[in-house]
Write a protein that holds these residues in place. Structure first.
Motif, PDB file in Angstrom:
ATOM      1  N   ALA A  27      29.643 -36.702 -19.864  1.00  0.00           N
ATOM      2  CA  ALA A  27      29.650 -36.100 -21.204  1.00  0.00           C
ATOM      3  C   ALA A  27      28.235 -35.997 -21.772  1.00  0.00           C
ATOM      4  CB  ALA A  27      30.538 -36.930 -22.144  1.00  0.00           C
ATOM      5  N   PHE A  28      27.457 -37.082 -21.649  1.00  0.00           N
ATOM      6  CA  PHE A  28      26.087 -37.078 -22.172  1.00  0.00           C
ATOM      7  C   PHE A  28      25.247 -35.985 -21.519  1.00  0.00           C
ATOM      8  CE2 PHE A  28      26.364 -41.872 -23.231  1.00  0.00           C
ATOM      9  CZ  PHE A  28      26.858 -41.578 -24.493  1.00  0.00           C
ATOM     10  N   THR A  29      25.288 -35.936 -20.180  1.00  0.00           N
ATOM     11  CA  THR A  29      24.454 -34.968 -19.468  1.00  0.00           C
ATOM     12  C   THR A  29      24.909 -33.538 -19.730  1.00  0.00           C
ATOM     13  OG1 THR A  29      25.811 -35.321 -17.472  1.00  0.00           O
ATOM     14  CG2 THR A  29      23.775 -36.590 -17.655  1.00  0.00           C
ATOM     15  N   LYS A  30      26.214 -33.329 -19.796  1.00  0.00           N
ATOM     16  CA  LYS A  30      26.750 -31.987 -20.048  1.00  0.00           C
ATOM     17  C   LYS A  30      26.310 -31.482 -21.423  1.00  0.00           C
ATOM     18  CE  LYS A  30      31.196 -29.645 -20.775  1.00  0.00           C
ATOM     19  NZ  LYS A  30      31.150 -29.628 -22.250  1.00  0.00           N
ATOM     20  N   SER A  37      25.412 -32.698 -13.259  1.00  0.00           N
ATOM     21  CA  SER A  37      25.344 -33.392 -11.973  1.00  0.00           C
ATOM     22  C   SER A  37      26.115 -32.622 -10.899  1.00  0.00           C
ATOM     23  CB  SER A  37      25.925 -34.799 -12.124  1.00  0.00           C
ATOM     24  OG  SER A  37      26.055 -35.435 -10.878  1.00  0.00           O
ATOM     25  N   PRO A  38      25.594 -32.549  -9.679  1.00  0.00           N
ATOM     26  CA  PRO A  38      26.273 -31.800  -8.612  1.00  0.00           C
ATOM     27  C   PRO A  38      27.706 -32.238  -8.367  1.00  0.00           C
ATOM     28  CG  PRO A  38      24.040 -32.339  -7.942  1.00  0.00           C
ATOM     29  CD  PRO A  38      24.271 -33.056  -9.236  1.00  0.00           C
ATOM     30  N   GLN A 107      25.393 -33.982 -29.982  1.00  0.00           N
ATOM     31  CA  GLN A 107      25.163 -32.651 -29.440  1.00  0.00           C
ATOM     32  C   GLN A 107      23.659 -32.431 -29.249  1.00  0.00           C
ATOM     33  OE1 GLN A 107      27.399 -30.545 -28.312  1.00  0.00           O
ATOM     34  NE2 GLN A 107      29.149 -31.767 -28.949  1.00  0.00           N
ATOM     35  N   PRO A 108      23.084 -33.042 -28.200  1.00  0.00           N
ATOM     36  CA  PRO A 108      21.635 -32.965 -28.011  1.00  0.00           C
ATOM     37  C   PRO A 108      21.114 -31.584 -27.649  1.00  0.00           C
ATOM     38  CG  PRO A 108      22.693 -34.059 -26.158  1.00  0.00           C
ATOM     39  CD  PRO A 108      23.747 -33.887 -27.206  1.00  0.00           C
ATOM     40  N   ALA A 109      22.003 -30.640 -27.342  1.00  0.00           N
ATOM     41  CA  ALA A 109      21.543 -29.292 -26.991  1.00  0.00           C
ATOM     42  C   ALA A 109      20.739 -28.665 -28.124  1.00  0.00           C
ATOM     43  CB  ALA A 109      22.745 -28.407 -26.640  1.00  0.00           C
ATOM     44  N   SER A 110      20.968 -29.145 -29.360  1.00  0.00           N
ATOM     45  CA  SER A 110      20.240 -28.604 -30.506  1.00  0.00           C
ATOM     46  C   SER A 110      18.958 -29.386 -30.810  1.00  0.00           C
ATOM     47  CB  SER A 110      21.144 -28.613 -31.747  1.00  0.00           C
ATOM     48  OG  SER A 110      21.545 -29.938 -32.063  1.00  0.00           O
ATOM     49  N   PHE A 111      18.697 -30.466 -30.045  1.00  0.00           N
ATOM     50  CA  PHE A 111      17.509 -31.282 -30.272  1.00  0.00           C
ATOM     51  C   PHE A 111      16.293 -30.643 -29.608  1.00  0.00           C
ATOM     52  CE2 PHE A 111      20.327 -35.360 -30.370  1.00  0.00           C
ATOM     53  CZ  PHE A 111      20.930 -34.894 -31.525  1.00  0.00           C
TER      54      PHE A 111
END
Length: 231
Positions: A27-30, A37-38, A107-111
């Motif tokens: 969840a974190f990486t996504k 992750s592969p 939601q780190p995508a916005s960081f």
């Protein structure tokens, strides 16, 4: 030790905690939107194409992995192992969807980019902890790792080499699926390479730090050999 003998409260507890951390790492990486992750990349591609969650797309992939194991191992892949892997797969799918909801407020995508990288690395560490605990529980491997083990056994190629080839096949599958159905490359970015480089490293480090303690917990304090966690 048979599967029935491994079915103890302590092993199930460690396995359950491991699946929680594994799914949380996914969840974190996504959520960083830097690639995935592969090991779950093909399932992620399917989740973008089909109206199905990432967790249940993981189960769809696991069905394929179970069929491959049966084809390779034949009678060695018993009904008991198959049922155990199916149960593990369903629980893991629920864990992926559950932790995605649990950590949805992050939601780190916005960081800004360096912080996204930092959170992605933390996610890899959390995922690595999950992998370590599942392996140490030594209950039953998830279908994806089962395929790697089966190919290793049948081909006599080293586990590490097969694992690299398997990860490469998952990334290639992801690329083919997203390009064919979405007409753009999805799920494969710099984070995918980071995951390949970091997760195994974190697993080794975690094994050195907490391996003896986890082993002592599982065996009641008797001597314990840390399972091979190099993936």
């Amino acid at each position: 030790m048979s599967l029935k003998e491994k079915l103890t409260g302590k092993r199930l507890f460690i396995c359950a905690i491991g699946m929680f951390f594994y799914a949380s790492g996914v969840a974190f990486t996504k959520n960083c939107d830097l690639g995935i992750s592969p090991i779950v990349s093909a399932a992620y591609a399917l989740s973008l194409i089909l109206p199905v969650s990432l967790g249940w797309c993981t189960s769809l992939c696991n069905v394929v992995f179970i069929i491959i194991q049966k084809a390779l191992l034949k009678r060695e892949y018993t009904l008991t192992i198959m049922v155990a892997q199916i149960v593990m797969s369903v629980i893991f799918s629920l864990a992926i969807d559950g932790t995605a909801l649990l950590w949805s407020f992050i939601q780190p995508a916005s960081f800004f980019y360096p912080l996204r990288i930092l959170i992605f690395v933390i996610g890899c560490a959390v995922l690595g902890l999950g992998v370590f605990l599942i392996v140490q529980a030594d209950f039953v491997v998830l279908p994806a790792e089962g395929v790697v083990n089966a190919v290793t056994k049948c081909s006599k190629i080293k586990f590490g080499t097969v694992k690299i080839l398997f990860d490469g096949a998952m990334v290639l599958t992801t690329a083919i699926l997203t390009l064919a159905f979405l007409h753009e490359l999805k799920g494969i970015r710099e984070g995918t390479l980071l995951a390949v480089l970091l997760i195994g490293t974190f697993v080794k480090a975690i094994a050195r730090i907490i391996g003896p303690g986890v082993g002592a917990f599982l065996t009641g304090g008797t001597e314990h050999q840390t399972q091979n966690c190099i993936s």
